[in-house]
Scaffold this motif. Structure first.
Motif, mmCIF file in Angstrom:
data_model
loop_
_atom_site.group_PDB
_atom_site.id
_atom_site.type_symbol
_atom_site.label_atom_id
_atom_site.label_comp_id
_atom_site.label_asym_id
_atom_site.label_seq_id
_atom_site.Cartn_x
_atom_site.Cartn_y
_atom_site.Cartn_z
ATOM 1 N N ALA A 103 164.462 18.782 2.141
ATOM 2 C CA ALA A 103 163.885 19.731 3.277
ATOM 3 C C ALA A 103 162.295 20.050 3.636
ATOM 4 O O ALA A 103 161.681 20.209 4.478
ATOM 5 C CB ALA A 103 164.481 21.722 3.048
ATOM 6 N N PHE A 104 161.198 20.146 2.047
ATOM 7 C CA PHE A 104 160.669 19.774 1.503
ATOM 8 C C PHE A 104 160.052 19.460 1.722
ATOM 9 O O PHE A 104 158.425 18.674 1.636
ATOM 10 C CB PHE A 104 159.783 21.149 0.477
ATOM 11 N N ASN A 105 160.622 17.722 1.779
ATOM 12 C CA ASN A 105 159.343 17.280 1.393
ATOM 13 C C ASN A 105 159.928 15.096 2.165
ATOM 14 O O ASN A 105 159.410 14.131 2.408
ATOM 15 C CB ASN A 105 159.440 16.065 -0.015
ATOM 16 N N LYS A 106 161.540 15.258 2.821
ATOM 17 C CA LYS A 106 161.747 14.382 3.543
ATOM 18 C C LYS A 106 162.090 14.583 5.148
ATOM 19 O O LYS A 106 162.500 14.390 5.963
ATOM 20 C CB LYS A 106 163.072 13.968 2.955
ATOM 21 N N GLY A 107 161.363 16.373 5.259
ATOM 22 C CA GLY A 107 161.666 16.651 7.150
ATOM 23 C C GLY A 107 162.998 17.599 7.362
ATOM 24 O O GLY A 107 162.814 17.922 8.589
ATOM 25 N N ALA A 108 164.241 17.623 6.300
ATOM 26 C CA ALA A 108 164.935 18.355 6.706
ATOM 27 C C ALA A 108 164.994 19.577 6.841
ATOM 28 O O ALA A 108 165.538 20.906 6.419
ATOM 29 C CB ALA A 108 166.750 17.995 5.249
ATOM 30 N N LEU A 109 164.546 20.068 7.833
ATOM 31 C CA LEU A 109 164.263 21.733 7.982
ATOM 32 C C LEU A 109 164.082 21.297 9.475
ATOM 33 O O LEU A 109 163.507 21.111 10.379
ATOM 34 C CB LEU A 109 162.743 21.877 7.299
ATOM 35 N N ALA A 110 164.979 22.965 10.288
ATOM 36 C CA ALA A 110 165.138 23.988 11.932
ATOM 37 C C ALA A 110 164.574 24.950 11.332
ATOM 38 O O ALA A 110 164.742 25.501 10.319
ATOM 39 C CB ALA A 110 165.894 23.110 12.075
ATOM 40 N N ILE A 111 164.479 25.230 12.933
ATOM 41 C CA ILE A 111 164.038 26.980 12.950
ATOM 42 C C ILE A 111 165.132 27.759 13.747
ATOM 43 O O ILE A 111 164.760 26.998 14.922
ATOM 44 C CB ILE A 111 162.367 27.615 12.744
ATOM 45 N N LEU A 112 165.534 28.562 13.479
ATOM 46 C CA LEU A 112 166.495 29.843 14.624
ATOM 47 C C LEU A 112 165.346 31.077 14.431
ATOM 48 O O LEU A 112 165.194 31.344 13.566
ATOM 49 C CB LEU A 112 167.525 29.961 14.132
ATOM 50 N N GLU A 113 164.193 31.657 15.952
ATOM 51 C CA GLU A 113 163.637 32.324 16.551
ATOM 52 C C GLU A 113 164.201 33.302 16.826
ATOM 53 O O GLU A 113 164.825 33.773 17.356
ATOM 54 C CB GLU A 113 162.705 32.051 16.907
ATOM 55 N N VAL A 114 164.673 34.656 15.915
ATOM 56 C CA VAL A 114 164.911 35.723 16.250
ATOM 57 C C VAL A 114 164.637 36.207 16.167
ATOM 58 O O VAL A 114 163.399 36.842 16.307
ATOM 59 C CB VAL A 114 165.677 35.775 15.234
#
Lengths: 497, 262
Positions: free
Chosen positions: A325-336
């Protein structure tokens, strides 16, 4: 009459079955019958053209109550685009996106599948849909040279969420370049209504250059074979679901995510930070699990997760194999978006020092502070206040009796350094110390962070306590001494213990 | 009647052409020998043997192909029978007779296997067999068989990673390999003579399935050297093409001599 009898008997049997079941397992679940009961007969009505959507969007429910003939037209497109900021990569795609277009049909539908390989493609491609019953899942029937198209037809016998992917040699490379997507086979009654459905799919990527190394990056076969990905991404690019591309929702809404994992290698520990999945259909199966924190999604597998939003804010989706997540990009965001709900989640209510149970009474600390303000501070008061603070702050490393830890943390008891240069102790307490230091003839090489959480009174009192303990030479450090050092030396910004 | 005579005359001329064309294009001599192949000729046999042959140093260009059409107008895109070339045949050319100046020196693509075979035959030559092509393709600039060199392999894969939408380079710009042949990798795919007998399963994940040997012929046994992705992709591409198919990246070159009959 006979029919009635039979069905009556069946009902009785079912009832018995449930009763027996309930005595052992609390919730007996009805079986769907799988592919054996997935054929609802020949397609009815005019053929329907399937609506395909690009991620993160999901086509609307089919809304059908009878099996139909559904025509799917999917185009293979080899395309160069950004995998991360300033980093280009040639993706091979179904429908121009990674993951490929989302396909939605209903159980029992007859799907006429057209795979089109653009004339400007370099490679032949095909498709294996995990929702197909038949050898190869369509792969051999859809093998298509550049500038050609193939057609095959299948009946979607099993409901569920299924991965599709290219299966042309080298299969791993085609998948690693982004050739995967999801096909949803709705149960005959459809899925329960929700406010948002989104399409998220993880994949691992292998580039010759390092993570975020700029320029055009080629596929690295050796890294792929070794299963050492450069990137682990949701929806094929580092920014595909962050910033302006974040998924959106409001509080009080039901969210359904179709989460796939294309691989080619890694298994995903899918987690949404700050949410609990009310319902998960693990592995894309039919029977849900409830109240799940993290769900495992195999490569070439998918899950349906659902949750209800209560508290506004950003919810970060990660592969909880957390370096990804923090070093290879596996991160997405849900804005509520929505009104705060302090009754459910307060936000930060306090930030106070916590000194653990080693601390006795801190009364001496406040007594000393008051005495100092009144100009009546005695050395004895300083020592008592310092003793209380030392226990909470310093004794972890330098130990209760100031003896330190051999070869790791230097002693304060009987320290020649303190004796010779007590001012040096003020500097170290204020600014921290990194690198070698020699005490009593022994060189130590550790890190002491700056004690930014202590005020000048407190540092003066601690050091006075140290100077008057464990056989040290005595003396006192005043608040003014500390102020002088603070004014004339630098310390790392924002550092805290 | 007069037209037939003219065509005959042209045909006669083209009969003289081979020697000339061969000299112009230039062929490199490739000695015969045995090597380890990715497509075993029979179960348990890992090596293939080829006799010495001469191979075009560069792929056939659009310009050379246009000259062929002068003598063989039946292969023009507006006259060719659809069974011999699909709708994409020479569609990138300016008109039916000429590619246009910008394409003249680029390798010809959008040609079918039938067309490529006919071209080579007019040159008194033929398409290379897979094994002839594989033997030449195994070479780097300095070694006859460089397939164990990871850097060399990666350089081939790098070409696969570039999209085909970029214009092709002119033929002959890459450096010659060990045999003096250019553009074997990094420019276009190339037709081989024995296309029909080298089919691998369209679902190549079945390559371990012994049943396949029953109907896929001797050239279709399981692939050896599974780590040799550069070759696997070449074979996958060839096996996706039928003899009438054309594509923007499929070209060819000719060989003379060797064991295979023209």
């Amino acid at each position: 009459m006979r029919q009635w009898l039979v069905s009556g008997l069946a009902a009785l049997l079912v009832a018995c079955g449930q009763q027996t079941g309930s005595s052992t397992t609390p919730a007996a679940v009805a079986e769907t019958g799988g592919s054996l009961r997935g054929d609802f007969g020949p397609p009815q009505g005019e053929p329907v053209k399937a609506v395909l959507t690009s991620p993160p969007l999901v086509p609307p429910p089919t809304g059908r109550h009878a099996p139909a003939k559904v025509i799917v037209e999917l185009e293979v497109h080899e395309v160069e685009r950004e995998i991360a900021e300033g980093v280009k990569y040639t993706f091979w795609t179904f429908g121009g996106t990674v993951p490929g277009s989302f396909i939605r049909v209903r159980q029992g539908d007859t799907v006429e599948f057209h795979l089109k390989n653009r004339p400007d493609s370099k490679m032949p491609h095909n498709i294996d849909l995990h929702g197909v019953t038949g050898p190869g899942g369509g792969a051999a029937s859809s093998f298509t040279a550049p500038g050609h198209q193939s057609q095959f037809t299948f009946k979607a016998l099993n409901q569920g969420i299924y991965v599709y992917h290219c299966a042309t040699a080298p299969v791993g490379m085609h998948v690693a370049n982004g050739m995967y997507g999801l096909i949803l086979v709705e149960p005959p009654e459809g899925l329960s209504p929700v406010d948002h459905e989104y399409y998220v799919m993880q994949g691992d990527f292998y580039t010759v250059g390092k993570y975020r190394e700029k320029g055009v990056q080629a596929f690295d076969m050796q890294k792929a074979i070794d299963e050492r990905p450069t990137y682990v991404l949701f929806n094929g690019a580092e920014s595909s679901l962050t910033g302006p591309n974040a998924l959106k929702a409001k509080t009080g809404e039901r969210i359904r995510l179709f989460v796939g994992n294309g691989g080619p290698n890694l298994v995903s520990s899918f987690h949404v930070i700050g949410e609990i999945f009310d319902k998960v259909q693990p592995e894309g199966g039919t029977h849900p699990q409830e109240n799940v924190q993290t769900t495992l999604i195999p490569a070439g597998g998918a899950a349906i997760v659902e949750f209800h939003t209560e508290v506004p804010g950003n919810y970060i989706m990660v592969d909880h194999s957390i370096f990804r997540a923090f070093n290879k990009g596996a991160l997405a965001i849900l804005e509520v978006a929505g009104e705060p709900r302090p009754d459910i989640y307060s936000g930060k209510q306090a930030d106070e020092s916590y000194l653990s149970d080693k601390v006795g009474s801190l009364a001496a600390v406040s007594t000393a502070a008051e005495a100092k303000a009144a100009g009546k501070l005695t050395q004895d008061q300083q020592v008592q206040a310092g003793a209380a603070l030392f226990k909470g702050t310093c004794s972890v490393c330098h130990q209760d009796q100031g003896q330190g830890i051999p070869n790791v943390f230097p002693p304060l008891a009987g320290s020649d350094l303190l004796k010779k240069t007590p001012q040096r102790a003020v500097e170290i307490a204020l600014n921290g110390l990194t690198g070698p230091i020699t005490v009593n003839g022994v060189t130590y090489n550790s890190v002491m962070p700056p004690m930014s959480q202590l005020n000048d009174d407190e540092i003066a009192n601690i050091l006075t306590y140290v100077l008057n303990s464990w056989g040290n030479a005595g003396g006192a450090i005043s608040k003014e001494d500390v102020q002088k050092v603070r004014a004339t030396t630098k310390r790392p910004e924002g550092a805290a213990h | 009647m007069r037209r037939v005579a003219a065509m005959l005359a042209l045909a006669g001329l083209s009969g003289l052409a081979p020697a000339l064309a061969a000299t112009n294009a230039g062929r490199a001599h490739v000695p015969g020998g045995s090597f380890e192949t990715v497509l075993p000729p029979a179960a348990g046999v890992k090596t293939a043997t080829v006799q010495a042959f001469d191979m075009d140093r560069t792929p056939v260009t659009n310009g050379a192909y246009a000259r062929f059409l002068v003598s063989h107008p039946e292969w023009r895109r507006d006259r060719v029978a659809r069974v011999f070339a699909d709708a994409g045949y020479l569609q990138h050319w300016r008109d039916a007779a000429s590619p246009g100046e910008s394409l003249a020196r680029q390798p010809v693509t959008h040609v079918s296997w039938f067309a490529a075979k006919a071209y080579c035959e007019t040159q008194g030559a033929r398409l290379p067999t897979w094994y002839e092509w594989e033997r030449v393709s195994a070479a780097s600039a300095t070694r006859a068989d460089a397939r164990d060199d990871p850097a060399w392999r990666q350089s081939i894969l790098d070409w696969y990673a570039r999209p085909a939408s970029e214009p092709l380079p002119d033929a002959g710009l890459t450096s010659p390999n060990y045999f003096g042949v250019r553009d074997v990798h990094g420019v276009v795919w190339e037709w081989v003579l024995d296309l029909g007998s080298m089919m691998v399963s369209a679902d190549n994940r079945e390559q371990g399935d012994p049943d396949l040997q029953k109907f896929c012929g001797s050239g279709a046994l399981s692939l050896e050297q599974k780590e040799n992705y550069a070759m696997l992709m070449r074979i996958a591409t060839l096996s996706s093409m039928q003899a009438s198919f054309t594509s923007s990246t499929m070209g060819f070159r000719c060989v003379a001599g060797g064991g295979a009959a023209p």
